[in-house]
Design an enzyme around this catalytic site. Structure first.
Site, PDB file in Angstrom:
ATOM      1  N   CYS A 237       0.863  -1.185   0.000  1.00 41.59           N
ATOM      2  CA  CYS A 237       0.000   0.000   0.000  1.00 41.59           C
ATOM      3  C   CYS A 237       0.896   1.229   0.000  1.00 41.59           C
ATOM      4  O   CYS A 237       1.930   1.245  -0.662  1.00 41.59           O
ATOM      5  CB  CYS A 237      -0.951  -0.017   1.191  1.00 41.59           C
ATOM      6  SG  CYS A 237      -0.126  -0.057   2.791  1.00 41.59           S
ATOM      7  N   GLY A 238       0.531   2.259   0.755  1.00 44.18           N
ATOM      8  CA  GLY A 238       1.364   3.451   0.827  1.00 44.18           C
ATOM      9  C   GLY A 238       2.516   3.312   1.799  1.00 44.18           C
ATOM     10  O   GLY A 238       3.644   3.693   1.501  1.00 44.18           O
TER      11      GLY A 238
END
Length: 279
Positions: A237-238
């Site tokens: 993800c981030g």
């Protein structure tokens, strides 16, 4: 206790001596909110704050990276968690960062942990009580870590996988960030995705109220993203937070949970030597 519990279940278990409830809220840099400050304003009765930026590796400039087993054991023990403790994690957004706390516990060998389905918003919608202020410091206890290295991936592992495609990498970010149509929330970060990865926004596994969709719907969405059992899954993800929601979804769907790329896009997009795709 499974990996996902309801607000009704938690309301019936609150106050039992072997149960610890954690608010594990983490806001993105562009959200301009502080999880701990919001916790002080309102939290589930008896809850403690689980700061993923503190229960992390202090010797890196990447956010909330996995700590060593010794550091994790020390910090979680200071929070009053022993090996017999039952844990429930929630967050203030519904279901965004709570799964990171659940995943960390499993990484270090503690399976008696769960995520509150729908989080604090569902709790509040149902008119349940909250508390404010800083809770009393818990009594420290001993915690023994049992580190499961197979559940974690680093940048070297992912670089090799770009070539071999032996594992399926699922990216939990929104589609616009995956395709580089929307800039990253962290200033100066390159945009795009890891070559060969598939996009499965974590919100696709959730209902509008922040609860998990039915098991069949979760399994179907994972299948659409390419999860067919032929390859192990790595989630990303981030910064290694919402990836854990996909990992939780895999478990709820009866599939192997695979592993998490801890550095995720903050590491990959912040380097000059990692390839990027945008199509």
């Amino acid at each position: 206790m499974g990996p996902l519990v309801t607000t009704d279940w938690l309301a019936g278990e609150l106050g039992k001596p072997d149960l610890v409830v954690f608010d594990a809220t983490k806001y993105l840099p562009n959200e301009n909110k502080d999880g701990h400050a919001e916790f002080l304003h309102a939290h589930i009765p008896g809850a403690r704050y689980f700061d993923i930026d503190v229960i992390a590796d202090p010797d890196t400039d990447l956010p909330h990276m996995v700590p060593t087993p010794g550091r994790f054991a020390k910090l979680i023990g200071w929070l009053g968690v022993g090996n017999a403790t039952r844990l429930v994690f929630y967050d203030q957004k519904g279901l965004a960062s709570a799964a990171r706390g659940w995943w960390l516990m499993g990484l270090f060998g503690h399976d008696n942990a769960a995520v509150l389905d729908g989080g604090l918003p569902k709790w509040l919608r149902e008119g349940r009580k909250t508390e404010e202020g800083e809770p009393a410091a818990p009594q420290p206890v001993a915690f023994r870590s049992d580190y499961r290295a197979s559940r974690l991936r680093g940048v070297g592992d992912v670089l090799r996988n770009v070539e071999t495609q032996a594992e399926l990498l699922l990216d939990a970010r929104a589609a616009g960030r995956f395709t580089a149509e929307v800039p990253e929330p962290r200033a100066g970060m390159r945009s795009g995705h890891i070559p060969g990865s598939a996009n499965l926004p974590y919100t696709d596994l959730l209902n509008a109220d922040g609860t998990f969709r039915a098991t069949d719907a979760v399994r179907a969405r994972l299948a659409q993203a390419g999860v067919d059992g032929s390859r192990p899954v790595v989630t990303s993800c981030g910064s290694g937070v919402t990836a854990c929601i996909l990992t939780l979804g895999l478990g709820l769907a009866g599939l192997p949970e695979g592993s998490v790329y801890d550095g995720s896009w903050t590491e990959w997009g912040g380097r000059a030597d990692t390839p990027i795709a945008t199509s």
